[in-house]
Design a protein around this motif. Structure first.
Motif, PDB file in Angstrom:
ATOM      1  N   LEU A 202      17.440  52.072  45.650  1.00  0.00           N
ATOM      2  CA  LEU A 202      18.829  51.247  45.269  1.00  0.00           C
ATOM      3  C   LEU A 202      19.141  51.493  43.714  1.00  0.00           C
ATOM      4  O   LEU A 202      20.124  51.521  43.322  1.00  0.00           O
ATOM      5  N   ARG A 203      17.991  51.381  42.910  1.00  0.00           N
ATOM      6  CA  ARG A 203      17.824  51.536  41.726  1.00  0.00           C
ATOM      7  C   ARG A 203      18.423  52.957  41.079  1.00  0.00           C
ATOM      8  O   ARG A 203      19.199  53.208  40.230  1.00  0.00           O
ATOM      9  N   GLN A 204      17.715  53.920  42.150  1.00  0.00           N
ATOM     10  CA  GLN A 204      18.322  55.297  41.663  1.00  0.00           C
ATOM     11  C   GLN A 204      19.584  55.500  41.970  1.00  0.00           C
ATOM     12  O   GLN A 204      20.387  56.166  41.169  1.00  0.00           O
ATOM     13  N   ALA A 205      20.146  54.823  43.126  1.00  0.00           N
ATOM     14  CA  ALA A 205      21.625  54.971  43.618  1.00  0.00           C
ATOM     15  C   ALA A 205      22.487  54.306  42.409  1.00  0.00           C
ATOM     16  O   ALA A 205      23.576  54.618  42.009  1.00  0.00           O
ATOM     17  N   GLU A 206      22.045  53.138  41.830  1.00  0.00           N
ATOM     18  CA  GLU A 206      22.766  52.471  40.768  1.00  0.00           C
ATOM     19  C   GLU A 206      22.763  53.257  39.510  1.00  0.00           C
ATOM     20  O   GLU A 206      23.788  53.330  38.994  1.00  0.00           O
ATOM     21  N   ARG A 207      21.718  53.849  39.266  1.00  0.00           N
ATOM     22  CA  ARG A 207      21.808  54.874  38.071  1.00  0.00           C
ATOM     23  C   ARG A 207      22.982  56.199  38.393  1.00  0.00           C
ATOM     24  O   ARG A 207      23.565  56.586  37.581  1.00  0.00           O
ATOM     25  N   LYS A 208      22.706  56.713  39.740  1.00  0.00           N
ATOM     26  CA  LYS A 208      23.642  57.643  39.842  1.00  0.00           C
ATOM     27  C   LYS A 208      24.813  57.648  39.905  1.00  0.00           C
ATOM     28  O   LYS A 208      25.914  58.399  39.404  1.00  0.00           O
TER      29      LYS A 208
END
Length: 479
Positions: A333-339
């Motif tokens: 989810l942190r990866q998605a948040e940045r993306k």
């Protein structure tokens, strides 16, 4: 109990910024079992040491408790004021919460930089061996837990009484850890492993501990050689909690190597359409978007969204008014948040929201959506747990449309470099043939009052079908 953190990073006094505790000022933090003190025995540009000293009230630990106090001793006489175990971990989180999250507004670059660290714990408990720990406890256990993370470990067993040698050694070790790490990573290692060395938490373990363990250990625990020991002892050997955290750690493998590793079920040099060099992952997303538009869906769930590849496509289509991505992995989810740039100030205007949620449990917040997508998700679930995931989607959330994609095992023989019987991804628990997928889809549709349609995704081989198979479920009952 005492713990010190020393760095020679220049200027060493930057440690105060990272810990959010000024070197010139001693501070007190009240914790449930006593008082934690933070102070700096030394603070020069060349070397700086921060000390966390915790005064534990042994009476407060047992007052009002009906059950026997855990630990090597009990009631008002116990080792809690001296043993640097689970109570120290609690104090560590209370005193250095912002540092543990890796945040430092004044020195953000430094918070992401690995610096030389030396951690000293004069009285580290090593009780886990007495509780059935494979390989035994003692000072060797300290190395087994910290060395795989990159620490140089020096642990010396302490005598019960130096004046009475025949009493032998006590279950405590004078321990020093040395290595180069981000401070947040070093604190996360301590926060998780101190209770493990202590033999477990000295308080009631609930589902909340699963979230704490994943937040602090997800980035390194999934590949730790002593993962089973750590999860079992940390969660007091509660089978449901251990299974829950292991499920989420296993799912972490889907995103540990970044978005490319998740989207490419086949080897990286394989495309489903070689003539136009179109990756299979791209064809899947196109197929899912086409079916969502066909279903006239406005409010979309992306279940098992990973780092947000499909979410990124959905948010650029004005057809969709609300998009929620869920995953069991906080890291994903942190990866998605940045993306998706959801960490920016204008994120409130985004149609996309992220939510940590597991398919193993029903989540009332996911009910009432027009459509749900499980794109390359079900094959990451153990077969004996698939019925629970199926119920949480089709029975509890019950969107009007459900779109499921999964690899077609028959097509694997056409992928060069993929051995016979080998799965396309190391975390896949199964890969179904077209007949197996059809049987599951038809049984699911019949059980939950849906109709189903099966479609191929990618070029269709005359004998082996398409590389990806898709099922579109449409609710037939009253939602």
């Amino acid at each position: 109990m005492l713990l010190t953190i020393t760095t020679t990073h220049h200027p060493a006094t930057d440690l105060g910024f990272l810990l959010h505790k000024h070197p010139d000022r001693a501070q007190q933090i009240t914790v449930s079992h006593g008082v934690a003190h933070v102070f700096y025995p030394e603070a020069t540009p060349d070397q700086c040491t921060a000390a966390l000293f915790v005064e534990v009230d042994p009476v407060a630990l047992v007052r009002g408790r009906s059950r026997k106090q855990s630990g090597p001793l009990a009631q008002y006489i116990n080792d809690r004021p001296y043993a640097a175990g689970s109570q120290l971990a609690v104090a560590l989180r209370a005193a250095f919460a912002t540092a543990l999250r890796g945040r430092c507004e004044s020195h953000p670059h430094l918070a992401q930089t690995s610096i030389p660290l030396s951690i000293h714990v004069p009285s580290l408990p090593v009780h886990s061996g007495s509780d059935g720990c494979r390989g035994g406890g003692g000072v060797d256990l300290v190395s087994r837990l910290f060395s795989p993370l990159g620490w140089t470990v020096t642990a010396t067993a302490q005598p019960v009484d130096a004046t009475i040698p025949h009493w032998g050694v006590a279950p405590y070790a004078d321990t020093r850890l040395e290595g180069t790490f981000r401070l947040a990573d070093a604190l996360s290692h301590l926060y998780v492993l101190l209770p493990v060395l202590d033999g477990g938490h000295h308080f009631w373990v609930t589902e909340a501990e699963v979230s704490k363990l994943l937040r602090s250990g997800e980035a390194w625990l999934s590949t730790h050689p002593e993962r089973d020991l750590i999860t079992n002892v940390y969660l007091a050997r509660s089978r449901p909690l251990v299974e829950s955290v292991n499920e989420q750690l296993d799912m972490f493998h889907r995103i540990a190597d970044g978005p490319a590793a998740i989207e490419a079920d086949a080897p990286a040099d394989i495309t489903a359409d070689p003539q136009h060099n179109v990756p299979l992952a791209t064809l899947r997303r196109r197929a899912v978007l086409e079916q969502l538009r066909r279903a006239d869906a406005k409010r979309i769930l992306d279940l098992g969204c990973g780092p947000g590849a499909l979410l990124d496509e959905l948010r650029h289509d004005n057809t969709f008014s609300e998009i929620v991505g869920t995953d069991v992995s906080a890291y994903a989810l942190r990866q998605a948040e940045r993306k998706l740039h959801l960490d920016r100030a204008d994120a409130a205007r985004s149609t996309v929201r992220l939510r940590q949620s597991s398919l193993m449990y029903t989540d009332p917040a996911l009910r009432g959506f027009d459509a749900a997508v499980l794109m390359e998700v079900i094959e990451h679930i153990d077969p004996d747990r698939l019925p629970a995931a199926t119920h949480s989607v089709f029975g509890a959330a019950r969107p009007r449309t459900v779109i499921v994609t999964t690899p077609n095992a028959e097509y694997n023989a056409l992928f060069p470099g993929l051995a016979a019987g080998e799965f396309r991804h190391a975390d896949h628990r199964f890969e179904w043939s077209r007949t197996e997928f059809q049987h599951w889809a038809e049984a699911t549709a019949a059980t939950y009052d849906y109709s189903t349609e099966l479609l191929p995704v990618g070029p269709v081989h005359p004998d082996r079908g398409a590389p990806t198979q898709m099922a579109i479920f449409t609710a037939g009952g009253v939602t």
